[in-house]
Design a protein around this motif. Structure first.
Motif, PDB file in Angstrom:
ATOM      1  N   GLU A 136       0.835  -1.196   0.000  1.00 20.80           N
ATOM      2  CA  GLU A 136       0.000   0.000   0.000  1.00 20.80           C
ATOM      3  C   GLU A 136       0.874   1.252   0.000  1.00 20.80           C
ATOM      4  O   GLU A 136       1.795   1.375   0.805  1.00 20.80           O
ATOM      5  CB  GLU A 136      -0.893  -0.009   1.239  1.00 20.80           C
ATOM      6  CG  GLU A 136      -1.886   1.124   1.311  1.00 20.80           C
ATOM      7  CD  GLU A 136      -2.757   1.036   2.549  1.00 20.80           C
ATOM      8  OE1 GLU A 136      -3.584   1.944   2.731  1.00 20.80           O
ATOM      9  OE2 GLU A 136      -2.599   0.077   3.332  1.00 20.80           O
ATOM     10  N   VAL A 137       0.589   2.176  -0.906  1.00 20.13           N
ATOM     11  CA  VAL A 137       1.384   3.400  -1.032  1.00 20.13           C
ATOM     12  C   VAL A 137       0.447   4.600  -1.186  1.00 20.13           C
ATOM     13  O   VAL A 137      -0.405   4.621  -2.076  1.00 20.13           O
ATOM     14  CB  VAL A 137       2.342   3.343  -2.242  1.00 20.13           C
ATOM     15  CG1 VAL A 137       3.064   4.675  -2.420  1.00 20.13           C
ATOM     16  CG2 VAL A 137       3.340   2.213  -2.074  1.00 20.13           C
ATOM     17  N   ARG A 138       0.623   5.599  -0.320  1.00 20.08           N
ATOM     18  CA  ARG A 138      -0.122   6.856  -0.411  1.00 20.08           C
ATOM     19  C   ARG A 138       0.809   8.072  -0.403  1.00 20.08           C
ATOM     20  O   ARG A 138       0.336   9.200  -0.508  1.00 20.08           O
ATOM     21  CB  ARG A 138      -1.131   6.960   0.735  1.00 20.08           C
ATOM     22  CG  ARG A 138      -2.342   6.045   0.578  1.00 20.08           C
ATOM     23  CD  ARG A 138      -3.382   6.309   1.661  1.00 20.08           C
ATOM     24  NE  ARG A 138      -4.617   5.611   1.388  1.00 20.08           N
ATOM     25  CZ  ARG A 138      -4.860   4.343   1.723  1.00 20.08           C
ATOM     26  NH1 ARG A 138      -3.907   3.656   2.360  1.00 20.08           N
ATOM     27  NH2 ARG A 138      -6.005   3.766   1.443  1.00 20.08           N
ATOM     28  N   CYS A 139       2.109   7.816  -0.258  1.00 19.92           N
ATOM     29  CA  CYS A 139       3.065   8.917  -0.240  1.00 19.92           C
ATOM     30  C   CYS A 139       4.415   8.397  -0.725  1.00 19.92           C
ATOM     31  O   CYS A 139       4.784   7.245  -0.461  1.00 19.92           O
ATOM     32  CB  CYS A 139       3.194   9.482   1.180  1.00 19.92           C
ATOM     33  SG  CYS A 139       4.184  10.990   1.314  1.00 19.92           S
ATOM     34  N   VAL A 140       5.139   9.248  -1.434  1.00 22.61           N
ATOM     35  CA  VAL A 140       6.466   8.895  -1.940  1.00 22.61           C
ATOM     36  C   VAL A 140       7.459   9.953  -1.472  1.00 22.61           C
ATOM     37  O   VAL A 140       7.227  11.155  -1.654  1.00 22.61           O
ATOM     38  CB  VAL A 140       6.477   8.813  -3.477  1.00 22.61           C
ATOM     39  CG1 VAL A 140       7.891   8.492  -3.982  1.00 22.61           C
ATOM     40  CG2 VAL A 140       5.479   7.771  -3.970  1.00 22.61           C
ATOM     41  N   TYR A 141       8.550   9.495  -0.860  1.00 22.11           N
ATOM     42  CA  TYR A 141       9.634  10.394  -0.467  1.00 22.11           C
ATOM     43  C   TYR A 141      10.758  10.255  -1.486  1.00 22.11           C
ATOM     44  O   TYR A 141      11.256   9.152  -1.732  1.00 22.11           O
ATOM     45  CB  TYR A 141      10.152  10.060   0.924  1.00 22.11           C
ATOM     46  CG  TYR A 141      11.339  10.907   1.332  1.00 22.11           C
ATOM     47  CD1 TYR A 141      11.166  12.220   1.739  1.00 22.11           C
ATOM     48  CD2 TYR A 141      12.637  10.397   1.281  1.00 22.11           C
ATOM     49  CE1 TYR A 141      12.258  13.009   2.096  1.00 22.11           C
ATOM     50  CE2 TYR A 141      13.726  11.167   1.631  1.00 22.11           C
ATOM     51  CZ  TYR A 141      13.530  12.470   2.039  1.00 22.11           C
ATOM     52  OH  TYR A 141      14.610  13.241   2.382  1.00 22.11           O
ATOM     53  N   LEU A 142      11.163  11.372  -2.091  1.00 25.82           N
ATOM     54  CA  LEU A 142      12.161  11.374  -3.155  1.00 25.82           C
ATOM     55  C   LEU A 142      13.223  12.414  -2.851  1.00 25.82           C
ATOM     56  O   LEU A 142      12.913  13.601  -2.710  1.00 25.82           O
ATOM     57  CB  LEU A 142      11.487  11.676  -4.497  1.00 25.82           C
ATOM     58  CG  LEU A 142      12.391  11.902  -5.714  1.00 25.82           C
ATOM     59  CD1 LEU A 142      13.142  10.619  -6.059  1.00 25.82           C
ATOM     60  CD2 LEU A 142      11.568  12.375  -6.907  1.00 25.82           C
ATOM     61  N   ASP A 143      14.482  11.985  -2.766  1.00 24.17           N
ATOM     62  CA  ASP A 143      15.595  12.881  -2.468  1.00 24.17           C
ATOM     63  C   ASP A 143      16.515  12.933  -3.682  1.00 24.17           C
ATOM     64  O   ASP A 143      17.074  11.913  -4.098  1.00 24.17           O
ATOM     65  CB  ASP A 143      16.358  12.380  -1.247  1.00 24.17           C
ATOM     66  CG  ASP A 143      17.449  13.345  -0.794  1.00 24.17           C
ATOM     67  OD1 ASP A 143      17.703  14.337  -1.497  1.00 24.17           O
ATOM     68  OD2 ASP A 143      18.053  13.100   0.263  1.00 24.17           O
ATOM     69  N   GLY A 176      17.049  18.003  -3.124  1.00 22.82           N
ATOM     70  CA  GLY A 176      16.779  17.702  -1.727  1.00 22.82           C
ATOM     71  C   GLY A 176      15.552  16.839  -1.592  1.00 22.82           C
ATOM     72  O   GLY A 176      15.153  16.137  -2.522  1.00 22.82           O
ATOM     73  N   GLY A 177      14.942  16.868  -0.410  1.00 22.69           N
ATOM     74  CA  GLY A 177      13.812  15.989  -0.128  1.00 22.69           C
ATOM     75  C   GLY A 177      12.505  16.517  -0.682  1.00 22.69           C
ATOM     76  O   GLY A 177      12.198  17.706  -0.605  1.00 22.69           O
ATOM     77  N   ASN A 178      11.712  15.606  -1.270  1.00 24.34           N
ATOM     78  CA  ASN A 178      10.389  15.919  -1.790  1.00 24.34           C
ATOM     79  C   ASN A 178       9.405  14.905  -1.232  1.00 24.34           C
ATOM     80  O   ASN A 178       9.606  13.695  -1.371  1.00 24.34           O
ATOM     81  CB  ASN A 178      10.355  15.841  -3.318  1.00 24.34           C
ATOM     82  CG  ASN A 178      11.277  16.847  -3.976  1.00 24.34           C
ATOM     83  OD1 ASN A 178      10.882  17.963  -4.246  1.00 24.34           O
ATOM     84  ND2 ASN A 178      12.520  16.458  -4.223  1.00 24.34           N
ATOM     85  N   ILE A 179       8.345  15.381  -0.592  1.00 22.16           N
ATOM     86  CA  ILE A 179       7.296  14.508  -0.091  1.00 22.16           C
ATOM     87  C   ILE A 179       6.104  14.622  -1.040  1.00 22.16           C
ATOM     88  O   ILE A 179       5.458  15.666  -1.109  1.00 22.16           O
ATOM     89  CB  ILE A 179       6.893  14.888   1.344  1.00 22.16           C
ATOM     90  CG1 ILE A 179       8.062  14.642   2.299  1.00 22.16           C
ATOM     91  CG2 ILE A 179       5.679  14.066   1.793  1.00 22.16           C
ATOM     92  CD1 ILE A 179       7.801  15.074   3.722  1.00 22.16           C
ATOM     93  N   ILE A 180       5.835  13.561  -1.769  1.00 21.15           N
ATOM     94  CA  ILE A 180       4.747  13.538  -2.744  1.00 21.15           C
ATOM     95  C   ILE A 180       3.546  12.856  -2.094  1.00 21.15           C
ATOM     96  O   ILE A 180       3.493  11.635  -1.971  1.00 21.15           O
ATOM     97  CB  ILE A 180       5.162  12.790  -4.019  1.00 21.15           C
ATOM     98  CG1 ILE A 180       6.439  13.407  -4.609  1.00 21.15           C
ATOM     99  CG2 ILE A 180       4.032  12.826  -5.053  1.00 21.15           C
ATOM    100  CD1 ILE A 180       7.042  12.600  -5.730  1.00 21.15           C
ATOM    101  N   SER A 181       2.594  13.662  -1.649  1.00 24.34           N
ATOM    102  CA  SER A 181       1.408  13.162  -0.956  1.00 24.34           C
ATOM    103  C   SER A 181       0.291  12.941  -1.965  1.00 24.34           C
ATOM    104  O   SER A 181      -0.103  13.872  -2.673  1.00 24.34           O
ATOM    105  CB  SER A 181       0.978  14.166   0.119  1.00 24.34           C
ATOM    106  OG  SER A 181      -0.189  13.736   0.774  1.00 24.34           O
ATOM    107  N   MET A 182      -0.244  11.721  -2.024  1.00 29.49           N
ATOM    108  CA  MET A 182      -1.230  11.363  -3.032  1.00 29.49           C
ATOM    109  C   MET A 182      -2.607  11.219  -2.385  1.00 29.49           C
ATOM    110  O   MET A 182      -2.912  10.194  -1.776  1.00 29.49           O
ATOM    111  CB  MET A 182      -0.807  10.065  -3.740  1.00 29.49           C
ATOM    112  CG  MET A 182       0.562  10.167  -4.392  1.00 29.49           C
ATOM    113  SD  MET A 182       1.064   8.708  -5.332  1.00 29.49           S
ATOM    114  CE  MET A 182       1.336   7.519  -4.007  1.00 29.49           C
TER     115      MET A 182
END
Length: 210
Positions: A136-143, A176-182
Protein backbone atom coordinates in the motif's frame (compact mmCIF):
# COMPACT_ATOMS: atom_id res chain seq x y z
CA UNK A 1 11.60 9.89 9.22
CA UNK A 2 10.79 11.93 6.17
CA UNK A 3 7.44 12.99 7.62
CA UNK A 4 9.07 14.53 10.70
CA UNK A 5 11.03 17.11 8.69
CA UNK A 6 9.65 20.65 8.54
CA UNK A 7 8.63 21.35 4.96
CA UNK A 8 6.66 23.86 2.96
CA UNK A 9 3.83 22.62 0.77
CA UNK A 10 3.94 23.27 -2.97
CA UNK A 11 0.73 23.16 -4.96
CA UNK A 12 0.96 22.88 -8.73
CA UNK A 13 -1.74 23.84 -11.17
CA UNK A 14 -1.91 23.08 -14.85
CA UNK A 15 0.21 25.69 -16.58
CA UNK A 16 1.36 27.43 -13.39
CA UNK A 17 3.36 26.77 -10.26
CA UNK A 18 2.85 28.62 -6.98
CA UNK A 19 5.04 28.40 -3.87
CA UNK A 20 3.21 28.72 -0.55
CA UNK A 21 4.37 29.18 3.07
CA UNK A 22 4.11 26.19 5.47
CA UNK A 23 0.84 27.50 6.92
CA UNK A 24 -1.02 27.29 3.63
CA UNK A 25 -3.91 24.82 3.63
CA UNK A 26 -4.11 21.91 1.22
CA UNK A 27 -5.99 22.37 -2.03
CA UNK A 28 -9.74 21.99 -1.66
CA UNK A 29 -11.53 18.96 -3.07
CA UNK A 30 -13.02 21.06 -5.87
CA UNK A 31 -9.62 22.52 -6.75
CA UNK A 32 -8.09 19.05 -6.88
CA UNK A 33 -10.88 17.83 -9.14
CA UNK A 34 -10.42 20.77 -11.50
CA UNK A 35 -6.64 20.39 -11.65
CA UNK A 36 -6.68 16.64 -12.09
CA UNK A 37 -9.73 16.04 -14.26
CA UNK A 38 -7.72 16.21 -17.48
CA UNK A 39 -4.93 13.97 -16.22
CA UNK A 40 -4.67 10.23 -16.85
CA UNK A 41 -4.94 9.22 -13.18
CA UNK A 42 -6.12 5.87 -11.82
CA UNK A 43 -7.04 5.52 -8.16
CA UNK A 44 -4.70 2.74 -7.03
CA UNK A 45 -3.33 2.46 -3.48
CA UNK A 46 -2.10 -1.17 -3.43
CA UNK A 47 0.03 -2.98 -6.00
CA UNK A 48 2.99 -5.37 -6.26
CA UNK A 49 5.01 -2.96 -8.43
CA UNK A 50 5.58 0.76 -7.89
CA UNK A 51 7.86 3.16 -9.73
CA UNK A 52 8.60 6.84 -10.40
CA UNK A 53 9.07 7.71 -14.03
CA UNK A 54 9.84 10.73 -16.19
CA UNK A 55 10.41 11.38 -19.87
CA UNK A 56 13.98 11.76 -21.07
CA UNK A 57 13.17 15.28 -22.28
CA UNK A 58 12.87 16.28 -18.61
CA UNK A 59 16.48 15.30 -17.88
CA UNK A 60 18.86 18.27 -17.68
CA UNK A 61 21.79 15.98 -18.46
CA UNK A 62 22.57 12.35 -19.15
CA UNK A 63 21.27 10.92 -15.87
CA UNK A 64 18.50 11.12 -13.32
CA UNK A 65 20.25 10.93 -9.94
CA UNK A 66 18.36 9.83 -6.81
CA UNK A 67 19.87 9.73 -3.36
CA UNK A 68 16.92 8.09 -1.62
CA UNK A 69 13.45 6.82 -2.58
CA UNK A 70 10.90 5.38 -0.19
CA UNK A 71 7.17 4.55 -0.23
CA UNK A 72 4.78 5.07 2.68
CA UNK A 73 1.24 4.03 3.60
CA UNK A 74 0.79 7.30 5.48
CA UNK A 75 -0.26 10.18 3.25
CA UNK A 76 2.38 12.46 4.80
CA UNK A 77 5.25 9.94 4.51
CA UNK A 78 5.27 9.41 8.28
CA UNK A 79 5.72 6.21 10.27
CA UNK A 80 7.04 2.91 8.95
CA UNK A 81 7.73 2.67 5.20
CA UNK A 82 5.77 0.35 2.94
CA UNK A 83 7.37 -2.91 1.85
CA UNK A 84 9.91 -3.34 4.66
CA UNK A 85 12.76 -1.30 6.10
CA UNK A 86 14.93 -1.44 2.93
CA UNK A 87 17.94 -2.47 4.99
CA UNK A 88 17.90 -6.07 3.79
CA UNK A 89 16.97 -8.74 3.12
CA UNK A 90 14.59 -6.88 0.83
CA UNK A 91 10.90 -7.63 0.41
CA UNK A 92 11.21 -7.19 -3.33
CA UNK A 93 13.47 -6.48 -6.29
CA UNK A 94 14.54 -3.06 -7.53
CA UNK A 95 13.43 -2.32 -11.10
CA UNK A 96 14.72 0.40 -13.43
CA UNK A 97 15.00 1.56 -17.02
CA UNK A 98 18.81 1.36 -17.02
CA UNK A 99 21.60 2.36 -14.64
CA UNK A 100 25.12 3.71 -14.89
CA UNK A 101 27.74 1.12 -13.95
CA UNK A 102 28.36 1.03 -10.17
CA UNK A 103 25.17 3.04 -9.50
CA UNK A 104 22.45 0.31 -9.49
CA UNK A 105 18.75 0.83 -8.82
CA UNK A 106 18.89 -0.70 -5.34
CA UNK A 107 21.05 2.24 -4.23
CA UNK A 108 17.97 4.47 -4.37
CA UNK A 109 16.35 2.47 -1.57
CA UNK A 110 19.30 1.94 0.77
CA UNK A 111 19.80 5.46 2.20
CA UNK A 112 23.47 4.66 2.76
CA UNK A 113 24.99 7.53 0.80
CA UNK A 114 25.21 5.63 -2.48
CA UNK A 115 23.20 7.03 -5.40
CA UNK A 116 21.22 5.66 -8.31
CA UNK A 117 22.12 7.10 -11.71
CA UNK A 118 19.32 6.32 -14.10
CA UNK A 119 19.48 6.25 -17.89
CA UNK A 120 16.49 6.39 -20.27
CA UNK A 121 15.23 3.46 -22.32
CA UNK A 122 12.64 3.96 -25.06
CA UNK A 123 12.24 7.60 -24.07
CA UNK A 124 11.62 7.13 -20.34
CA UNK A 125 13.74 6.75 -17.22
CA UNK A 126 12.34 5.11 -14.10
CA UNK A 127 13.18 3.35 -10.87
CA UNK A 128 10.98 1.39 -8.49
CA UNK A 129 10.40 -1.84 -6.66
CA UNK A 130 8.67 -5.11 -7.49
CA UNK A 131 7.44 -6.58 -4.20
CA UNK A 132 6.67 -10.14 -3.20
CA UNK A 133 3.12 -9.15 -2.16
CA UNK A 134 0.69 -6.25 -2.43
CA UNK A 135 2.10 -3.02 -0.96
CA UNK A 136 0.00 0.00 0.00
CA UNK A 137 1.38 3.40 -1.03
CA UNK A 138 -0.12 6.86 -0.41
CA UNK A 139 3.06 8.92 -0.24
CA UNK A 140 6.47 8.90 -1.94
CA UNK A 141 9.63 10.39 -0.47
CA UNK A 142 12.16 11.37 -3.16
CA UNK A 143 15.60 12.88 -2.47
CA UNK A 144 17.54 14.34 -5.41
CA UNK A 145 21.09 15.32 -4.41
CA UNK A 146 22.66 16.82 -7.54
CA UNK A 147 21.26 20.04 -8.95
CA UNK A 148 22.62 19.51 -12.45
CA UNK A 149 21.07 16.05 -12.71
CA UNK A 150 17.75 16.45 -10.89
CA UNK A 151 14.31 16.78 -12.47
CA UNK A 152 11.24 18.86 -11.70
CA UNK A 153 8.51 16.60 -13.12
CA UNK A 154 7.78 12.91 -12.48
CA UNK A 155 4.87 10.49 -12.35
CA UNK A 156 4.15 7.83 -9.73
CA UNK A 157 2.95 4.63 -11.38
CA UNK A 158 1.59 1.30 -10.14
CA UNK A 159 1.26 -1.99 -11.99
CA UNK A 160 -2.51 -2.54 -12.06
CA UNK A 161 -4.54 -5.15 -13.93
CA UNK A 162 -1.61 -6.12 -16.13
CA UNK A 163 -0.34 -2.67 -17.08
CA UNK A 164 1.38 0.41 -15.67
CA UNK A 165 -1.05 3.19 -14.73
CA UNK A 166 -0.47 6.77 -13.61
CA UNK A 167 -1.34 7.15 -9.92
CA UNK A 168 -0.10 10.69 -9.36
CA UNK A 169 1.62 13.43 -11.36
CA UNK A 170 4.21 15.46 -9.47
CA UNK A 171 5.76 18.74 -10.54
CA UNK A 172 7.86 21.46 -8.85
CA UNK A 173 10.24 18.76 -7.58
CA UNK A 174 13.45 20.25 -6.33
CA UNK A 175 16.94 19.34 -5.16
CA UNK A 176 16.78 17.70 -1.73
CA UNK A 177 13.81 15.99 -0.13
CA UNK A 178 10.39 15.92 -1.79
CA UNK A 179 7.30 14.51 -0.09
CA UNK A 180 4.75 13.54 -2.74
CA UNK A 181 1.41 13.16 -0.96
CA UNK A 182 -1.23 11.36 -3.03
CA UNK A 183 -4.75 12.29 -1.92
CA UNK A 184 -7.13 10.33 -4.12
CA UNK A 185 -10.21 11.49 -2.22
CA UNK A 186 -10.25 14.46 -4.57
CA UNK A 187 -10.92 12.08 -7.48
CA UNK A 188 -14.05 10.53 -5.97
CA UNK A 189 -16.37 11.91 -8.65
CA UNK A 190 -13.83 12.41 -11.41
CA UNK A 191 -13.76 10.35 -14.62
CA UNK A 192 -11.17 7.62 -14.82
CA UNK A 193 -9.65 7.76 -18.34
CA UNK A 194 -7.45 5.06 -19.78
CA UNK A 195 -3.93 5.80 -18.51
CA UNK A 196 -0.80 5.97 -20.63
CA UNK A 197 2.59 4.49 -19.87
CA UNK A 198 4.09 7.89 -20.71
CA UNK A 199 3.73 10.57 -17.99
CA UNK A 200 1.56 13.57 -18.72
CA UNK A 201 3.32 16.62 -20.08
CA UNK A 202 1.33 18.91 -17.72
CA UNK A 203 1.31 17.20 -14.31
CA UNK A 204 -0.45 18.30 -11.14
CA UNK A 205 0.94 17.80 -7.68
CA UNK A 206 0.73 18.26 -3.97
CA UNK A 207 4.33 18.21 -2.76
CA UNK A 208 6.40 19.26 0.21
CA UNK A 209 9.97 20.33 -0.46
CA UNK A 210 12.75 20.91 2.03
Amino acid sequence: TAGSVSASRVSGTVGATTLHPPSTLKLSVEEQKRFLQDQSITKVTSATKWRVITHEDNLPGQYWVIQFLRYYRDQDCAGAPSGGNYIGPYDGTAIHSASEVNFPAINAFKNTGFKWKGLPVDGNVFVGMEYNSMVEVRCVYLDQPVDAQSITTATVQAYHEGKWVNVWNADVLQVGGNIISMDHSSLADAPNPSPSDVPSSSPTSQIQNF
